[in-house]
Design an enzyme around this catalytic site. Structure first.
Site, PDB file in Angstrom:
ATOM      1  N   HIS A 155       0.915  -1.179  -0.073  1.00 44.51           N
ATOM      2  CA  HIS A 155      -0.521   0.145  -0.265  1.00 44.51           C
ATOM      3  C   HIS A 155       0.538   1.334  -0.235  1.00 44.51           C
ATOM      4  O   HIS A 155       0.265   2.068  -0.401  1.00 44.51           O
ATOM      5  CB  HIS A 155      -0.802   0.357   1.139  1.00 44.51           C
ATOM      6  CG  HIS A 155      -1.896  -1.200   0.904  1.00 44.51           C
ATOM      7  ND1 HIS A 155      -3.311  -1.209   0.484  1.00 44.51           N
ATOM      8  CD2 HIS A 155      -2.032  -2.525   1.367  1.00 44.51           C
ATOM      9  CE1 HIS A 155      -3.740  -1.808   1.118  1.00 44.51           C
ATOM     10  NE2 HIS A 155      -2.946  -2.709   1.136  1.00 44.51           N
ATOM     11  N   ASP A 361       3.421   9.754  -0.722  1.00 46.48           N
ATOM     12  CA  ASP A 361       2.299   8.532  -0.974  1.00 46.48           C
ATOM     13  C   ASP A 361       1.925   7.576  -0.582  1.00 46.48           C
ATOM     14  O   ASP A 361       2.028   7.722  -2.854  1.00 46.48           O
ATOM     15  CB  ASP A 361       0.766   9.530  -0.345  1.00 46.48           C
ATOM     16  CG  ASP A 361      -0.137   9.526   1.173  1.00 46.48           C
ATOM     17  OD1 ASP A 361       0.425   7.757   1.025  1.00 46.48           O
ATOM     18  OD2 ASP A 361      -0.993  10.110   1.847  1.00 46.48           O
TER      19      ASP A 361
HETATM   20  C1  GDG Z   1      -2.314   3.439   3.378  1.00 48.72           C
HETATM   21  C2  GDG Z   1      -0.665   4.061   2.069  1.00 48.72           C
HETATM   22  C3  GDG Z   1      -2.798   4.188   0.694  1.00 48.72           C
HETATM   23  C4  GDG Z   1      -8.762   9.386   7.954  1.00 48.72           C
HETATM   24  N1  GDG Z   1      -9.372  10.494   8.747  1.00 48.72           N
HETATM   25  C5  GDG Z   1     -10.371   9.795   9.487  1.00 48.72           C
HETATM   26  C6  GDG Z   1     -10.506   8.749   8.084  1.00 48.72           C
HETATM   27  N2  GDG Z   1      -9.741   8.817   7.110  1.00 48.72           N
HETATM   28  C7  GDG Z   1      -9.423   7.837   6.873  1.00 48.72           C
HETATM   29  C8  GDG Z   1      -9.045   8.640   4.992  1.00 48.72           C
HETATM   30  C9  GDG Z   1      -9.038   7.747   3.724  1.00 48.72           C
HETATM   31  C10 GDG Z   1      -8.136   6.869   5.162  1.00 48.72           C
HETATM   32  O1  GDG Z   1      -8.335   7.553   6.716  1.00 48.72           O
HETATM   33  C11 GDG Z   1      -6.535   7.493   4.696  1.00 48.72           C
HETATM   34  O2  GDG Z   1      -6.189   6.948   3.656  1.00 48.72           O
HETATM   35  P1  GDG Z   1      -5.141   7.488   2.916  1.00 48.72           P
HETATM   36  O3  GDG Z   1      -4.411   6.934   2.051  1.00 48.72           O
HETATM   37  O4  GDG Z   1      -5.621   8.862   2.989  1.00 48.72           O
HETATM   38  O5  GDG Z   1      -3.565   6.707   3.730  1.00 48.72           O
HETATM   39  P2  GDG Z   1      -2.872   6.335   4.987  1.00 48.72           P
HETATM   40  O6  GDG Z   1      -3.751   6.056   5.657  1.00 48.72           O
HETATM   41  O7  GDG Z   1      -1.237   6.357   5.296  1.00 48.72           O
HETATM   42  O8  GDG Z   1      -3.541   4.593   3.295  1.00 48.72           O
HETATM   43  C12 GDG Z   1      -2.292   4.996   1.425  1.00 48.72           C
HETATM   44  C13 GDG Z   1      -4.057   3.663   1.960  1.00 48.72           C
HETATM   45  O9  GDG Z   1      -3.129   3.280   2.465  1.00 48.72           O
HETATM   46  C14 GDG Z   1      -4.128   2.340   0.778  1.00 48.72           C
HETATM   47  O10 GDG Z   1      -3.719   2.021   0.120  1.00 48.72           O
HETATM   48  O11 GDG Z   1      -3.264   5.731  -0.438  1.00 48.72           O
HETATM   49  O12 GDG Z   1      -0.979   5.872   0.706  1.00 48.72           O
HETATM   50  O13 GDG Z   1      -0.234   5.203   3.213  1.00 48.72           O
HETATM   51  O14 GDG Z   1     -10.225   7.152   3.740  1.00 48.72           O
HETATM   52  O15 GDG Z   1     -11.060   8.853   4.704  1.00 48.72           O
HETATM   53  N3  GDG Z   1     -11.943   8.333   8.625  1.00 48.72           N
HETATM   54  C15 GDG Z   1     -12.716   8.581   9.737  1.00 48.72           C
HETATM   55  N4  GDG Z   1     -12.172   9.609  10.745  1.00 48.72           N
HETATM   56  C16 GDG Z   1     -11.310  10.064  10.524  1.00 48.72           C
HETATM   57  O16 GDG Z   1     -10.959  10.980  10.983  1.00 48.72           O
HETATM   58  N5  GDG Z   1     -13.697   7.649   9.856  1.00 48.72           N
END
Ligand code: GDG
Length: 464
Positions: A155, A361
């Protein structure tokens, strides 16, 4: 039909409602339901005695969760996974703290998990392993004689050789990765970095575009950019704001900028705060007319580097607000809290600018969620770091270099003044990609490949 076995560090709670789970959990759960199968992962608990698995069965899926002992949690999870691999794979060698004993524990936990899982796996099950905590998991399974098709999805980014070579066990990790039949990456640059790293330590034979042979083992390495569930996000975003928030939004004239990230140094939060400060400094016409909301729930709070960035953000937020606030206006809202998913999507819809500027990222799902939440008739503008995997697909966002403060400031000013026609055009172009490469497409393309590529065993038979 063969069953699907999913292994990930954290397991989605079997009682999670579909609406509150994130897109990834939903996508995997849907694949498991359809095919029948097992989800094996950590329940988030630390326990010295209880080594038996916590099992639940629901909707054709068995959930089997393990706990970790304190030393496993410290060495495998906090230290090697999150203080070696995570920073290194995000190009932060300065934050890496490597110790042999942590790597030994990392490999040991992977072996122990493979042993716990083996009795639950049938010969014809296919296995899908997720993320950087489990790089050596297939090697551990092969050691136990398991011949299943095993795929792995990373990821996070895969670093180039100058970074990866700095990890003492880099050769061993590469050889262990080649025990997988299928390796999935977020972006072509990650796949290329993996192949380049491999070529530096062993002979790599190119069988065709995505199939290689290394250490005399065939491996397929392919790109599967992860997606979101646009329809589900639209439904969540369209719902009414809770009354208190709706009232607040009505009272706040002017434009809103939103960022949502796990509180992580890779997300570029500090650089973003500083860019916002420079915007207020250099473009005084925006003072009093814009507000920036940064939602950043604490993540990995046991790791020092995360505590450090949290303190820095608190200081910066206080300093910026102290400098620019007036009796009627607060420029920056820093919310170090977790919010309900459905509320987040509604907030996205009510904000004119989505500011997503990670320093590095794998993909960044927030960028896709922000776009999918917008009102098609009056969409907001996405500002996106070119160092997020999502920048390969969302080329109609305002792409920025997060290290170039003036560039981010100029993009913010442009976003805040962009006309409806251009906003719609950019939104439509991005939505076309988001709809096409959605989470179902991601799951299906990975699993179709995993079921159809020649496995290590078939290859041995064919070449014997
Ligand atoms: C890893 C990789 C890759 C955030 N704050 C809250 C909340 N979130 C949710 C977001 C989003 C998820 O968490 C974060 O996903 P990201 O992709 O932005 O980043 P990582 O957590 O670092 O994820 C990344 C991912 O895996 C998938 O393969 O894209 O590059 O680092 O869905 O909305 N959700 C809730 N409350 C919050 O306060 N409910």
């Amino acid at each position: 039909m063969s069953r699907l076995v999913v292994v990930s560090n954290r397991i989605a709670a079997f009682k999670d409602k579909r609406e509150s789970a994130g897109g990834l959990a939903v996508g995997i759960m849907d694949s498991l339901k359809y095919q029948g199968g097992l989800w094996f992962g950590w329940n988030g608990k630390i326990s010295e005695e209880n080594k038996s698995l916590e099992k639940n069965h629901q909707d054709n899926i068995t959930f089997a969760a393990f706990s970790l002992t304190q030393s496993e949690y410290d060495q495998y999870y906090l230290n090697f996974s999150n203080t070696v691999i995570w920073p290194a794979f995000h190009y932060r060698l300065d934050l890496v703290q490597y110790q042999h004993k942590d790597y030994d524990s990392y490999c040991h936990v992977n072996e122990m998990l493979a042993e716990q899982l083996r009795p639950l796996v049938n010969e014809d099950d296919i296995m899908w392993i997720h993320d950087y905590h489990l790089l050596p998991f297939a090697a551990a399974c092969r050691k136990l004689g398991m011949k299943n098709r095993i795929g792995f999805f990373l990821h996070i980014p895969f670093p180039t050789s100058e970074i990866f070579n700095a990890l003492p066990p880099h050769k061993e990790l590469l050889e262990k990765l080649c025990e997988y039949d299928l390796l999935g990456f977020q972006a072509e640059s990650d796949r290329q970095a993996f192949i380049e790293n491999l070529s530096l330590v062993t002979n790599v034979e190119n069988l065709d575009d995505n199939h290689i042979k290394a250490y005399n083992k065939p491996v397929t390495a392919r790109v599967y950019p992860i997606g979101v569930e646009p329809e589900n996000i639209r439904l969540l975003a369209e719902g009414a704001l809770p009354p208190k928030l709706a009232h607040l939004r009505d009272k706040m004239n002017g434009q809103l900028i939103i960022s949502v990230d796990r509180l992580d140094y890779s997300k570029g939060l500090l650089e973003r705060f500083q860019a916002y400060e420079t915007l207020l400094e250099n473009y005084p016409q925006h003072r009093g007319n814009i507000r920036y909301f940064q939602i950043a729930p604490t993540s990995r709070g046991d790791v020092q580097a995360y505590q450090d960035v949290q303190h820095e953000l608190e200081t910066e937020a206080g300093r910026i607000n102290g400098h620019f606030s007036t009796l009627e206006w607060t420029p920056l809202f820093y919310l170090n809290q977790h919010y309900e998913r459905s509320l987040l999507m509604k907030i996205f819809r009510h904000c004119e600018v989505g500011l997503v500027t990670p320093l590095r990222d794998g993909m960044n799902l927030v960028a896709k969620e922000y776009v999918a939440s917008q009102n098609p008739n009056d969409p907001g503008v996405l500002i996106l770091s070119r160092f997020a995997g999502a920048a390969n697909e969302l080329t109609s966002a305002l792409l920025v270099n997060p290290y170039d403060r003036d560039g981010v400031v100029a993009a913010l000013d442009k976003a805040l003044s962009m006309q409806l026609e251009e906003r719609k055009q950019r939104y439509q172009e991005m939505m076309a990609v988001i709809k096409k490469n959605n989470i179902v497409h991601w799951c299906q393309s990975f699993l179709t490949d995993l079921k159809t590529i020649p496995t290590k065993n078939e290859h041995k038979t064919a070449t014997a």
